[in-house]
Scaffold this motif. Structure first.
Motif, PDB file in Angstrom:
ATOM      1  N   LYS A 170     -24.592 -24.572  -8.397  1.00 57.63           N
ATOM      2  CA  LYS A 170     -24.868 -24.538  -6.957  1.00 57.63           C
ATOM      3  C   LYS A 170     -26.356 -24.380  -6.679  1.00 57.63           C
ATOM      4  N   GLY A 171     -27.081 -23.809  -7.653  1.00 59.67           N
ATOM      5  CA  GLY A 171     -28.538 -23.709  -7.553  1.00 59.67           C
ATOM      6  C   GLY A 171     -29.047 -22.721  -6.538  1.00 59.67           C
ATOM      7  N   GLU A 172     -28.193 -21.862  -6.031  1.00 61.62           N
ATOM      8  CA  GLU A 172     -28.599 -20.919  -4.978  1.00 61.62           C
ATOM      9  C   GLU A 172     -28.983 -19.577  -5.585  1.00 61.62           C
ATOM     10  N   GLY A 173     -30.206 -19.143  -5.313  1.00 66.85           N
ATOM     11  CA  GLY A 173     -30.657 -17.842  -5.787  1.00 66.85           C
ATOM     12  C   GLY A 173     -31.162 -17.828  -7.212  1.00 66.85           C
ATOM     13  N   TYR A 174     -31.403 -19.010  -7.813  1.00 70.06           N
ATOM     14  CA  TYR A 174     -31.904 -19.094  -9.174  1.00 70.06           C
ATOM     15  C   TYR A 174     -33.244 -19.805  -9.197  1.00 70.06           C
ATOM     16  N   THR A 175     -34.109 -19.381 -10.108  1.00 68.05           N
ATOM     17  CA  THR A 175     -35.315 -20.153 -10.365  1.00 68.05           C
ATOM     18  C   THR A 175     -34.944 -21.299 -11.311  1.00 68.05           C
ATOM     19  N   ASN A 176     -35.803 -22.281 -11.392  1.00 67.96           N
ATOM     20  CA  ASN A 176     -35.548 -23.387 -12.315  1.00 67.96           C
ATOM     21  C   ASN A 176     -35.459 -22.894 -13.758  1.00 67.96           C
ATOM     22  N   THR A 177     -36.309 -21.937 -14.111  1.00 70.82           N
ATOM     23  CA  THR A 177     -36.281 -21.385 -15.462  1.00 70.82           C
ATOM     24  C   THR A 177     -34.961 -20.702 -15.752  1.00 70.82           C
ATOM     25  N   GLN A 178     -34.441 -19.943 -14.787  1.00 71.59           N
ATOM     26  CA  GLN A 178     -33.155 -19.275 -14.983  1.00 71.59           C
ATOM     27  C   GLN A 178     -32.028 -20.284 -15.167  1.00 71.59           C
ATOM     28  N   ILE A 179     -32.069 -21.348 -14.413  1.00 73.77           N
ATOM     29  CA  ILE A 179     -31.026 -22.379 -14.545  1.00 73.77           C
ATOM     30  C   ILE A 179     -31.067 -22.985 -15.941  1.00 73.77           C
ATOM     31  N   VAL A 180     -32.259 -23.314 -16.417  1.00 72.27           N
ATOM     32  CA  VAL A 180     -32.391 -23.913 -17.753  1.00 72.27           C
ATOM     33  C   VAL A 180     -31.940 -22.932 -18.826  1.00 72.27           C
ATOM     34  N   ASP A 181     -32.418 -21.688 -18.740  1.00 68.80           N
ATOM     35  CA  ASP A 181     -32.087 -20.696 -19.766  1.00 68.80           C
ATOM     36  C   ASP A 181     -30.594 -20.402 -19.797  1.00 68.80           C
ATOM     37  N   LEU A 182     -29.984 -20.227 -18.637  1.00 69.77           N
ATOM     38  CA  LEU A 182     -28.548 -19.932 -18.597  1.00 69.77           C
ATOM     39  C   LEU A 182     -27.726 -21.110 -19.115  1.00 69.77           C
ATOM     40  N   THR A 183     -28.144 -22.310 -18.756  1.00 70.06           N
ATOM     41  CA  THR A 183     -27.428 -23.499 -19.235  1.00 70.06           C
ATOM     42  C   THR A 183     -27.472 -23.575 -20.755  1.00 70.06           C
ATOM     43  N   LEU A 184     -28.627 -23.273 -21.326  1.00 73.72           N
ATOM     44  CA  LEU A 184     -28.747 -23.258 -22.779  1.00 73.72           C
ATOM     45  C   LEU A 184     -27.928 -22.131 -23.395  1.00 73.72           C
ATOM     46  N   LEU A 185     -28.019 -20.938 -22.823  1.00 70.85           N
ATOM     47  CA  LEU A 185     -27.353 -19.780 -23.407  1.00 70.85           C
ATOM     48  C   LEU A 185     -25.839 -19.950 -23.463  1.00 70.85           C
ATOM     49  N   ILE A 186     -25.258 -20.408 -22.363  1.00 71.96           N
ATOM     50  CA  ILE A 186     -23.797 -20.549 -22.380  1.00 71.96           C
ATOM     51  C   ILE A 186     -23.370 -21.637 -23.349  1.00 71.96           C
ATOM     52  N   ARG A 187     -24.229 -22.630 -23.538  1.00 77.44           N
ATOM     53  CA  ARG A 187     -23.948 -23.669 -24.534  1.00 77.44           C
ATOM     54  C   ARG A 187     -24.018 -23.081 -25.945  1.00 77.44           C
ATOM     55  N   PHE A 188     -25.007 -22.228 -26.200  1.00 78.11           N
ATOM     56  CA  PHE A 188     -25.149 -21.620 -27.517  1.00 78.11           C
ATOM     57  C   PHE A 188     -23.918 -20.786 -27.861  1.00 78.11           C
ATOM     58  N   TYR A 189     -23.493 -19.938 -26.928  1.00 77.14           N
ATOM     59  CA  TYR A 189     -22.342 -19.071 -27.201  1.00 77.14           C
ATOM     60  C   TYR A 189     -21.054 -19.888 -27.350  1.00 77.14           C
ATOM     61  N   GLU A 190     -20.916 -20.917 -26.545  1.00 74.05           N
ATOM     62  CA  GLU A 190     -19.721 -21.756 -26.658  1.00 74.05           C
ATOM     63  C   GLU A 190     -19.683 -22.466 -28.000  1.00 74.05           C
ATOM     64  N   ARG A 191     -20.828 -22.902 -28.483  1.00 75.60           N
ATOM     65  CA  ARG A 191     -20.878 -23.592 -29.766  1.00 75.60           C
ATOM     66  C   ARG A 191     -20.632 -22.617 -30.927  1.00 75.60           C
ATOM     67  N   LEU A 192     -21.037 -21.377 -30.757  1.00 74.80           N
ATOM     68  CA  LEU A 192     -20.706 -20.378 -31.770  1.00 74.80           C
ATOM     69  C   LEU A 192     -19.198 -20.267 -31.944  1.00 74.80           C
ATOM     70  N   GLY A 193     -18.487 -20.258 -30.824  1.00 75.83           N
ATOM     71  CA  GLY A 193     -17.031 -20.227 -30.899  1.00 75.83           C
ATOM     72  C   GLY A 193     -16.469 -21.469 -31.559  1.00 75.83           C
ATOM     73  N   ASP A 194     -17.056 -22.614 -31.258  1.00 77.66           N
ATOM     74  CA  ASP A 194     -16.599 -23.873 -31.865  1.00 77.66           C
ATOM     75  C   ASP A 194     -16.781 -23.852 -33.380  1.00 77.66           C
ATOM     76  N   HIS A 195     -17.894 -23.318 -33.820  1.00 76.71           N
ATOM     77  CA  HIS A 195     -18.125 -23.242 -35.258  1.00 76.71           C
ATOM     78  C   HIS A 195     -17.121 -22.310 -35.930  1.00 76.71           C
ATOM     79  N   ALA A 196     -16.752 -21.221 -35.255  1.00 75.25           N
ATOM     80  CA  ALA A 196     -15.737 -20.326 -35.816  1.00 75.25           C
ATOM     81  C   ALA A 196     -14.407 -21.061 -35.974  1.00 75.25           C
ATOM     82  N   VAL A 197     -14.074 -21.887 -34.980  1.00 75.79           N
ATOM     83  CA  VAL A 197     -12.859 -22.699 -35.078  1.00 75.79           C
ATOM     84  C   VAL A 197     -12.969 -23.665 -36.259  1.00 75.79           C
ATOM     85  N   SER A 198     -14.135 -24.266 -36.433  1.00 78.20           N
ATOM     86  CA  SER A 198     -14.343 -25.172 -37.560  1.00 78.20           C
ATOM     87  C   SER A 198     -14.115 -24.457 -38.886  1.00 78.20           C
TER      88      SER A 198
END
Length: 224
Positions: A170-198
């Motif tokens: 939604k982009g409300e109340g976030y800086t561009n840096t926060q949006i980029v960092d959060l997008t990366l972070l949730i991807r990192f944690y999700e991929r950690l789970g995927d690797h555990a499944v692997s």
């Protein structure tokens, strides 16, 4: 000779479990560094990542040597093949932990995770840690019931990633840096789970001899 060979195989499993323990420590420290703004801890996670890489190289060298020297068949062959794939997944998990720590370092002295998402990120980390611990136990005990639970629990990680993505989208109340960092972070944690499944699917291949479902979710994780 046969006893020495079987001992080598047992040590190989122990090495995988030990490598998983190293990644577990890295993940726990990376999340603490991220949420607490602990720069020194973030630096330690980044500095420790090459040691995980070295452990993979050493483990793979042992596997290749046993393949060449013993010409294994059946379960022993599957163990050596699976170990090569599992060490790769664990190395990538170590990289992901370092990526989390790098986000923490880049944001310092500010916190990368806004207050409203701290609990969600902590939960993602806890789920990834639990998946890694369970995967290590599956590797050690060849517990296929626990392996199935790891796959089932991964759904919550995926849901949290999607939940946070919708909110920041939604982009409300976030800086561009926060949006980029959060997008990366949730991807990192999700991929950690995927690797555990692997990891646990590789153990399934080891125990049953059934081909791993390469078309299914998160079996061969090649990104991040």
């Amino acid at each position: 000779m046969r006893e020495a060979y079987q001992s080598d195989l047992r040590h190989l499993v122990d090495d995988l479990v030990n490598m998983a323990s190293m990644v577990e420590s890295a993940l726990s420290d990376a999340t603490d560094a991220l949420l607490d703004g602990d720069l020194a801890l973030a630096e330690r996670v980044v500095a420790a990542d090459p040691h995980i890489d070295e452990r993979q190289l050493d483990l793979d060298a042992k596997s290749v040597e046993l393949l060449a020297r013993q010409s294994p068949v059946a379960t022993d062959l599957r163990l050596l093949v699976a170990s090569l794939r599992m060490s790769s997944s664990l190395e990538r998990m170590g990289d992901l932990c370092a990526h989390v720590a790098l986000v923490a370092r880049r944001s310092h002295p500010e916190l990368a995770v806004p207050e409203q998402h701290r609990e969600q990120i902590r939960r993602m980390s806890d789920l990834a840690l639990a998946a890694l611990r369970d995967a290590a136990q599956v590797i050690s005990d060849r517990d296929l019931a626990l392996a199935a639970q790891v796959e089932k629990n991964d759904d919550e990680l995926d849901e949290l990633q999607q939940e946070i993505a919708r909110e920041i989208g939604k982009g409300e109340g976030y800086t561009n840096t926060q949006i980029v960092d959060l997008t990366l972070l949730i991807r990192f944690y999700e991929r950690l789970g995927d690797h555990a499944v692997s990891l646990v699917r590789r153990v399934g291949f080891l125990v049953t001899g059934d081909a791993v479902d390469t078309l299914g979710q998160a079996t061969d994780v090649t990104e991040f």
